[in-house]
Design a protein around this motif. Structure first.
Motif, PDB file in Angstrom:
ATOM      1  N   VAL A   1      11.318  -3.624 -14.711  1.00 42.42           N
ATOM      2  CA  VAL A   1      10.794  -3.526 -13.428  1.00 42.42           C
ATOM      3  C   VAL A   1      10.337  -2.034 -13.153  1.00 42.42           C
ATOM      4  O   VAL A   1      11.057  -1.135 -13.473  1.00 42.42           O
ATOM      5  CB  VAL A   1      11.848  -3.889 -12.419  1.00 42.42           C
ATOM      6  N   VAL A   2       9.108  -1.784 -12.678  1.00 38.00           N
ATOM      7  CA  VAL A   2       8.534  -0.289 -12.504  1.00 38.00           C
ATOM      8  C   VAL A   2       8.295  -0.592 -10.980  1.00 38.00           C
ATOM      9  O   VAL A   2       7.494  -1.105 -10.385  1.00 38.00           O
ATOM     10  CB  VAL A   2       7.338  -0.115 -13.048  1.00 38.00           C
ATOM     11  N   LEU A   3       9.199   0.421 -10.210  1.00 37.41           N
ATOM     12  CA  LEU A   3       8.757   0.570  -8.666  1.00 37.41           C
ATOM     13  C   LEU A   3       7.996   1.943  -8.566  1.00 37.41           C
ATOM     14  O   LEU A   3       8.582   2.956  -8.917  1.00 37.41           O
ATOM     15  CB  LEU A   3      10.205   0.529  -8.317  1.00 37.41           C
ATOM     16  N   THR A   4       6.952   1.880  -7.696  1.00 37.24           N
ATOM     17  CA  THR A   4       6.000   3.051  -7.513  1.00 37.24           C
ATOM     18  C   THR A   4       5.984   3.184  -6.027  1.00 37.24           C
ATOM     19  O   THR A   4       5.887   2.198  -5.349  1.00 37.24           O
ATOM     20  CB  THR A   4       4.685   3.024  -8.144  1.00 37.24           C
ATOM     21  N   SER A   5       6.286   4.202  -5.506  1.00 39.68           N
ATOM     22  CA  SER A   5       6.392   4.612  -3.974  1.00 39.68           C
ATOM     23  C   SER A   5       5.802   5.824  -3.615  1.00 39.68           C
ATOM     24  O   SER A   5       6.071   6.934  -4.245  1.00 39.68           O
ATOM     25  CB  SER A   5       7.853   4.210  -3.470  1.00 39.68           C
ATOM     26  N   LYS A   6       4.935   5.608  -2.452  1.00 40.15           N
ATOM     27  CA  LYS A   6       4.617   6.902  -1.644  1.00 40.15           C
ATOM     28  C   LYS A   6       5.918   7.681  -1.307  1.00 40.15           C
ATOM     29  O   LYS A   6       6.751   6.847  -0.670  1.00 40.15           O
ATOM     30  CB  LYS A   6       3.758   6.655  -0.756  1.00 40.15           C
TER      31      LYS A   6
ATOM     32  N   VAL B   1      12.428  15.854  -2.371  1.00 38.98           N
ATOM     33  CA  VAL B   1      11.591  14.655  -1.738  1.00 38.98           C
ATOM     34  C   VAL B   1      12.340  13.888  -0.855  1.00 38.98           C
ATOM     35  O   VAL B   1      13.680  13.599  -1.036  1.00 38.98           O
ATOM     36  CB  VAL B   1      10.813  14.001  -3.040  1.00 38.98           C
ATOM     37  N   ILE B   2      11.574  12.971   0.198  1.00 33.91           N
ATOM     38  CA  ILE B   2      11.998  12.008   0.993  1.00 33.91           C
ATOM     39  C   ILE B   2      11.774  10.738   0.602  1.00 33.91           C
ATOM     40  O   ILE B   2      10.674  10.217   0.691  1.00 33.91           O
ATOM     41  CB  ILE B   2      11.769  12.411   2.393  1.00 33.91           C
ATOM     42  N   VAL B   3      12.605   9.854   0.089  1.00 30.61           N
ATOM     43  CA  VAL B   3      12.516   8.432  -0.336  1.00 30.61           C
ATOM     44  C   VAL B   3      12.480   7.598   0.828  1.00 30.61           C
ATOM     45  O   VAL B   3      13.556   7.492   1.530  1.00 30.61           O
ATOM     46  CB  VAL B   3      13.386   8.283  -1.613  1.00 30.61           C
ATOM     47  N   PRO B   4      11.507   6.668   0.997  1.00 29.41           N
ATOM     48  CA  PRO B   4      11.428   5.877   2.388  1.00 29.41           C
ATOM     49  C   PRO B   4      12.421   4.749   2.387  1.00 29.41           C
ATOM     50  O   PRO B   4      12.991   4.384   1.412  1.00 29.41           O
ATOM     51  CB  PRO B   4      10.241   5.300   2.210  1.00 29.41           C
ATOM     52  N   ARG B   5      13.130   4.462   3.480  1.00 25.82           N
ATOM     53  CA  ARG B   5      13.974   3.458   3.736  1.00 25.82           C
ATOM     54  C   ARG B   5      13.895   2.150   2.960  1.00 25.82           C
ATOM     55  O   ARG B   5      14.474   1.634   2.415  1.00 25.82           O
ATOM     56  CB  ARG B   5      14.176   3.260   5.177  1.00 25.82           C
ATOM     57  N   LYS B   6      12.498   1.660   3.151  1.00 27.38           N
ATOM     58  CA  LYS B   6      12.162   0.459   2.477  1.00 27.38           C
ATOM     59  C   LYS B   6      12.198   0.560   0.850  1.00 27.38           C
ATOM     60  O   LYS B   6      12.799  -0.220   0.105  1.00 27.38           O
ATOM     61  CB  LYS B   6      10.818  -0.170   2.875  1.00 27.38           C
ATOM     62  N   THR B   7      11.806   1.651   0.353  1.00 23.99           N
ATOM     63  CA  THR B   7      12.005   1.676  -1.221  1.00 23.99           C
ATOM     64  C   THR B   7      13.474   1.712  -1.637  1.00 23.99           C
ATOM     65  O   THR B   7      13.910   1.474  -2.496  1.00 23.99           O
ATOM     66  CB  THR B   7      11.224   3.161  -1.587  1.00 23.99           C
ATOM     67  N   VAL B   8      14.233   2.595  -0.601  1.00 24.48           N
ATOM     68  CA  VAL B   8      15.464   2.800  -0.949  1.00 24.48           C
ATOM     69  C   VAL B   8      16.222   1.278  -0.963  1.00 24.48           C
ATOM     70  O   VAL B   8      17.170   1.051  -1.560  1.00 24.48           O
ATOM     71  CB  VAL B   8      16.382   3.481   0.098  1.00 24.48           C
ATOM     72  N   GLY B   9      15.816   0.569  -0.072  1.00 31.75           N
ATOM     73  CA  GLY B   9      16.361  -0.834   0.085  1.00 31.75           C
ATOM     74  C   GLY B   9      16.121  -1.775  -0.965  1.00 31.75           C
ATOM     75  O   GLY B   9      16.892  -2.583  -1.471  1.00 31.75           O
ATOM     76  N   GLU B  10      15.008  -1.418  -1.714  1.00 29.48           N
ATOM     77  CA  GLU B  10      14.482  -2.424  -2.877  1.00 29.48           C
ATOM     78  C   GLU B  10      15.102  -2.009  -3.974  1.00 29.48           C
ATOM     79  O   GLU B  10      15.627  -2.735  -4.866  1.00 29.48           O
ATOM     80  CB  GLU B  10      13.086  -2.238  -3.039  1.00 29.48           C
TER      81      GLU B  10
ATOM     82  N   LEU C   1       0.567  -1.078   0.029  1.00 35.18           N
ATOM     83  CA  LEU C   1      -0.097   0.074   0.043  1.00 35.18           C
ATOM     84  C   LEU C   1       0.765   1.362   0.047  1.00 35.18           C
ATOM     85  O   LEU C   1       0.187   2.297  -0.256  1.00 35.18           O
ATOM     86  CB  LEU C   1      -1.104   0.214   0.931  1.00 35.18           C
ATOM     87  N   ASP C   2       2.308   1.147   0.240  1.00 36.24           N
ATOM     88  CA  ASP C   2       2.912   2.386   0.238  1.00 36.24           C
ATOM     89  C   ASP C   2       3.926   2.489  -0.896  1.00 36.24           C
ATOM     90  O   ASP C   2       4.276   3.316  -1.534  1.00 36.24           O
ATOM     91  CB  ASP C   2       3.853   2.621   1.490  1.00 36.24           C
ATOM     92  N   LEU C   3       4.263   0.819  -1.323  1.00 38.31           N
ATOM     93  CA  LEU C   3       5.307   0.682  -2.456  1.00 38.31           C
ATOM     94  C   LEU C   3       4.626  -0.411  -3.214  1.00 38.31           C
ATOM     95  O   LEU C   3       4.090  -1.380  -2.798  1.00 38.31           O
ATOM     96  CB  LEU C   3       6.441   0.253  -1.664  1.00 38.31           C
ATOM     97  N   GLU C   4       4.711  -0.100  -4.338  1.00 35.06           N
ATOM     98  CA  GLU C   4       4.295  -1.058  -5.440  1.00 35.06           C
ATOM     99  C   GLU C   4       5.266  -1.472  -6.505  1.00 35.06           C
ATOM    100  O   GLU C   4       6.113  -0.715  -6.842  1.00 35.06           O
ATOM    101  CB  GLU C   4       3.137  -0.636  -6.212  1.00 35.06           C
ATOM    102  N   ILE C   5       5.496  -2.938  -6.658  1.00 35.64           N
ATOM    103  CA  ILE C   5       6.594  -3.277  -7.709  1.00 35.64           C
ATOM    104  C   ILE C   5       5.790  -4.075  -8.838  1.00 35.64           C
ATOM    105  O   ILE C   5       4.807  -4.918  -8.619  1.00 35.64           O
ATOM    106  CB  ILE C   5       7.454  -3.998  -6.969  1.00 35.64           C
ATOM    107  N   ASN C   6       6.087  -3.914 -10.356  1.00 39.45           N
ATOM    108  CA  ASN C   6       5.460  -4.742 -11.286  1.00 39.45           C
ATOM    109  C   ASN C   6       6.639  -4.991 -12.113  1.00 39.45           C
ATOM    110  O   ASN C   6       7.504  -4.173 -12.514  1.00 39.45           O
ATOM    111  CB  ASN C   6       4.386  -3.497 -11.853  1.00 39.45           C
TER     112      ASN C   6
END
Length: 372
Positions: A236-241, A199-208, A49-54
């Motif tokens: 790969v498409v990574l979309t994140s809040k 912008v502040i990119v969340p820690r989990k998104t940075v890790g992925e 719900l915060d991060l989506e990967i396709n």
């Protein structure tokens, strides 16, 4: 749905998408990966719900369709299948189960309907630019270790990505801090990035993202809005809040008047800090640096286990100084530097210290001292 594909291709894509799925979920559908077979490919989507990967993978599609199955379970099954095998995924007419078939192995997995799967609405992206993956990986690796894990200061739980001016040029800058140390890395701003919002990119998104930018030849498309970031890396498409908060004015904590410089061999320094910190307490991890002309003495004193000292030659010509640091923080920073030497700029025992490559101004680090 009925689709056949190579086990290696399926495993590679599942390895990317299943990591986004949390192992414990109160909402059952969030434990699942969405599979959609269409044309000549199988598309996979996972979200928290915060991060989506396709990601789409080539496949032989006998019958199109879509369903959702438990992400970690499917990944574990495919991971244990023989190398070189072909995998068939087929849903029953009622859509309640999906069969995974390869050779003599057959698994039946419970499905949840595609209609229950949430979509992370991307909205409009106001800024788009491209970076080569090597540059993006360097920006991430140089800063991500300093991201705060303290949830109360949520605005520090990510990397602050923005543009700034340096020597008349516009640079793309990544900054992270946890209040004890600060990491800043930058590169020449690519076309289209000059006026991006900070912008502040969340820690989990940075890790992925760090795991996805492992191919140096791939170009990464970055799209930004005020609330989301979308990164396209190959298939790969990574979309994140983004983190909804204000990053602090980090420029104020970067010292500009530190006049006591020490240059020392990075490898020798790192190994010596690692050795003497063996006897330090797990809680404090404090190591004292005693500087004198041409020499650095590292010292650790732990009342519970003992003490250690080590003397090193160093390029230092200022007044004697004693200052303490967290040994793990010193090692974290030293491991990010690429040059053979490391330069420390000190003010006094109670002020922040500047650490950088002597010949590379694209990365700098600030470390707060400890009392020892």
């Amino acid at each position: 749905m009925r689709v056949t594909l190579e086990r290696a291709n399926l495993l590679k894509s599942l390895n990317h998408v299943h990591r986004v799925v949390e192992r414990r979920n109160t909402i059952p559908i969030l434990s699942n990966v969405l599979l959609r077979a269409d044309g000549g490919s199988l598309a996979m989507t996972a979200t928290d719900l915060d991060l989506e990967i396709n990601e789409a993978v080539p496949a032989h599609v006998e019958q199109g369709g879509a369903t959702t199955v438990p992400a970690h379970l499917l990944y574990d099954i495919v991971r244990k299948l023989p190398d070189g095998s072909e995998v068939m995924l087929a849903t029953e007419p009622d859509g309640a189960t999906m069969t995974v078939i390869t050779g003599r192995s057959q698994f039946k997995l419970q499905c949840l309907p595609e209609s229950d799967f949430p979509q992370l609405a991307a909205g409009e992206f106001s800024h788009t630019f491209r970076l080569d993956s090597e540059t993006l990986r360097r920006l991430i690796e140089a800063t991500q270790f300093a991201i705060s894990t303290e949830e109360t200061r949520y605005y520090l739980n990510g990397i602050y990505l923005h543009t700034a001016e340096r020597d008349g040029d516009i640079v793309l800058r990544a900054v992270a801090t946890d209040g004890h140390r600060l990491a800043r890395a930058e590169t020449k701003a690519p076309d289209g990035a000059e006026s991006i919002p900070g912008v502040i990119v969340p820690r989990k998104t940075v890790g992925e993202l760090q795991k996805l930018v492992d191919d140096p030849d791939v170009s990464v498309q970055v799209e930004l809005s005020e609330s989301k970031i979308r990164l396209t890396i190959g298939s790969v498409v990574l979309t994140s809040k983004l983190i909804d908060g204000t990053f602090p004015d980090y420029e104020r904590v970067i010292p500009t008047g530190n006049d006591k410089d020490m240059v020392i061999d990075r490898k020798v320094f790192t190994e010596a800090v690692d050795r003497v910190s063996t006897v330090s307490s797990e809680r404090g991890r404090a190591v004292k640096l005693a500087l004198a002309e041409g020499q650095l003495t590292l010292a650790v004193n732990n009342p519970d286990s003992g003490s250690a000292t080590e003397e090193l030659p160093a390029g230092y010509e200022s007044d004697p100084l004693e200052i303490g640091f967290n040994a793990r923080y010193l090692l974290d920073i030293a491991s990010q530097l690429s040059s053979s030497d490391v330069k420390f700029s000190f003010a006094d025992a109670g002020s922040p210290t500047l650490i950088e490559n002597p010949d590379d101004k694209n990365a700098l680090y600030v470390l707060m001292p400890m009392r020892v």
